[in-house]
Design a protein around this motif. Structure first.
Motif, PDB file in Angstrom:
ATOM      1  N   UNK A   1       0.984  -1.357  -0.225  1.00 17.55           N
ATOM      2  CA  UNK A   1      -0.227   0.196   0.022  1.00 17.55           C
ATOM      3  C   UNK A   1       1.449   1.806   0.224  1.00 17.55           C
ATOM      4  N   UNK A   2       1.859   1.441   0.768  1.00 20.49           N
ATOM      5  CA  UNK A   2       2.392   2.505   0.920  1.00 20.49           C
ATOM      6  C   UNK A   2       3.153   2.756  -0.169  1.00 20.49           C
ATOM      7  N   UNK A   3       3.871   1.244  -1.005  1.00 19.40           N
ATOM      8  CA  UNK A   3       4.541   1.777  -2.375  1.00 19.40           C
ATOM      9  C   UNK A   3       3.187   2.178  -3.917  1.00 19.40           C
ATOM     10  N   UNK A   4       2.265   1.490  -3.793  1.00 17.16           N
ATOM     11  CA  UNK A   4       1.389   2.368  -3.921  1.00 17.16           C
ATOM     12  C   UNK A   4       1.021   3.496  -3.988  1.00 17.16           C
ATOM     13  N   UNK A   5       1.149   4.192  -2.885  1.00 14.98           N
ATOM     14  CA  UNK A   5       0.612   6.051  -2.811  1.00 14.98           C
ATOM     15  C   UNK A   5       1.798   6.299  -2.707  1.00 14.98           C
ATOM     16  N   UNK A   6       3.729   6.136  -3.161  1.00 19.87           N
ATOM     17  CA  UNK A   6       3.996   6.614  -3.097  1.00 19.87           C
ATOM     18  C   UNK A   6       4.702   6.725  -4.347  1.00 19.87           C
ATOM     19  N   UNK A   7       3.848   5.678  -5.663  1.00 18.62           N
ATOM     20  CA  UNK A   7       4.013   5.825  -6.851  1.00 18.62           C
ATOM     21  C   UNK A   7       3.027   7.015  -7.437  1.00 18.62           C
ATOM     22  N   UNK A   8       2.388   7.218  -7.238  1.00 18.84           N
ATOM     23  CA  UNK A   8       0.918   8.063  -7.180  1.00 18.84           C
ATOM     24  C   UNK A   8       1.395   9.184  -6.454  1.00 18.84           C
ATOM     25  N   UNK A   9       2.378   9.753  -5.992  1.00 20.25           N
ATOM     26  CA  UNK A   9       2.797  11.346  -5.611  1.00 20.25           C
ATOM     27  C   UNK A   9       3.988  11.448  -6.569  1.00 20.25           C
ATOM     28  N   UNK A  10       4.494  10.600  -7.181  1.00 15.44           N
ATOM     29  CA  UNK A  10       5.653  10.541  -8.238  1.00 15.44           C
ATOM     30  C   UNK A  10       5.404  11.040  -9.184  1.00 15.44           C
ATOM     31  N   UNK A  11       3.718  10.079  -9.714  1.00 17.10           N
ATOM     32  CA  UNK A  11       3.370  10.624 -10.977  1.00 17.10           C
ATOM     33  C   UNK A  11       2.823  11.930 -10.856  1.00 17.10           C
ATOM     34  N   UNK A  12       2.348  12.393  -9.560  1.00 16.73           N
ATOM     35  CA  UNK A  12       2.160  14.175  -9.286  1.00 16.73           C
ATOM     36  C   UNK A  12       2.863  15.326  -9.718  1.00 16.73           C
ATOM     37  N   UNK A  13       3.996  14.604  -8.856  1.00 18.14           N
ATOM     38  CA  UNK A  13       5.192  15.621  -8.966  1.00 18.14           C
ATOM     39  C   UNK A  13       5.395  15.338 -10.758  1.00 18.14           C
ATOM     40  N   UNK A  14       5.593  14.219 -11.450  1.00 22.37           N
ATOM     41  CA  UNK A  14       6.654  14.470 -12.580  1.00 22.37           C
ATOM     42  C   UNK A  14       5.259  14.817 -13.834  1.00 22.37           C
ATOM     43  N   UNK A  15       3.928  14.921 -13.753  1.00 25.74           N
ATOM     44  CA  UNK A  15       3.309  16.022 -14.026  1.00 25.74           C
ATOM     45  C   UNK A  15       3.298  17.037 -13.445  1.00 25.74           C
ATOM     46  N   UNK A  16       3.168  17.386 -13.116  1.00 26.57           N
ATOM     47  CA  UNK A  16       3.621  19.001 -12.141  1.00 26.57           C
ATOM     48  C   UNK A  16       5.155  19.303 -13.238  1.00 26.57           C
ATOM     49  N   UNK A  17       6.169  18.812 -12.843  1.00 33.61           N
ATOM     50  CA  UNK A  17       7.115  18.960 -13.232  1.00 33.61           C
ATOM     51  C   UNK A  17       6.853  19.826 -14.896  1.00 33.61           C
ATOM     52  N   UNK A  18       6.160  18.817 -15.439  1.00 37.87           N
ATOM     53  CA  UNK A  18       5.658  18.089 -17.739  1.00 37.87           C
ATOM     54  C   UNK A  18       4.860  19.940 -17.154  1.00 37.87           C
ATOM     55  N   UNK A  19       4.126  19.802 -16.654  1.00 42.93           N
ATOM     56  CA  UNK A  19       3.311  21.093 -16.774  1.00 42.93           C
ATOM     57  C   UNK A  19       4.110  22.675 -16.793  1.00 42.93           C
ATOM     58  N   UNK A  20       5.089  22.734 -16.222  1.00 39.58           N
ATOM     59  CA  UNK A  20       6.185  23.920 -15.798  1.00 39.58           C
ATOM     60  C   UNK A  20       6.721  23.825 -16.636  1.00 39.58           C
ATOM     61  N   UNK A  21       7.110  22.734 -17.804  1.00 43.71           N
ATOM     62  CA  UNK A  21       7.845  23.219 -18.720  1.00 43.71           C
ATOM     63  C   UNK A  21       7.277  23.379 -19.399  1.00 43.71           C
ATOM     64  N   UNK A  22       5.993  22.828 -19.478  1.00 38.89           N
ATOM     65  CA  UNK A  22       5.411  23.818 -20.890  1.00 38.89           C
ATOM     66  C   UNK A  22       4.582  24.653 -20.370  1.00 38.89           C
ATOM     67  N   UNK A  23       5.042  25.134 -19.423  1.00 37.35           N
ATOM     68  CA  UNK A  23       4.312  27.131 -19.084  1.00 37.35           C
ATOM     69  C   UNK A  23       5.873  27.795 -19.244  1.00 37.35           C
ATOM     70  N   UNK A  24       6.635  27.053 -19.325  1.00 33.18           N
ATOM     71  CA  UNK A  24       7.735  27.932 -19.745  1.00 33.18           C
ATOM     72  C   UNK A  24       8.462  27.693 -21.210  1.00 33.18           C
TER      73      UNK A  24
END
Length: 60
Positions: free
Chosen positions: A28-51
């Motif tokens: 369950x912890x691994x699932x939570x961490x993988x979901x958080x990693x996906x959320x962070x990667x999405x934020x990074x991509x969004x910031x790159x698109x904005x730039x």
């Protein structure tokens, strides 16, 4: 205190003790961490698109 009264943390903290967790809890912890990693990667991509958009606007 009964075992049922002991509350388990709902989130994972880096460095927290894991030696008393079951395989299911660890999974369950691994699932939570993988979901958080996906959320962070999405934020990074969004910031790159904005730039990129900002750079395109200010290029002459």
């Amino acid at each position: 205190m009964d075992d049922e009264e002991v509350s388990k943390p709902k989130r994972h903290e880096v460095g927290m003790p894991i030696d008393t967790m079951s395989v299911e809890e660890l999974s369950e912890r691994i699932g939570l961490l993988e979901a958080e990693i996906a959320r962070l990667r999405t934020a990074i991509e969004a910031r790159g698109a904005t730039r990129k958009a900002a750079n395109a606007v200010f290029k002459f």
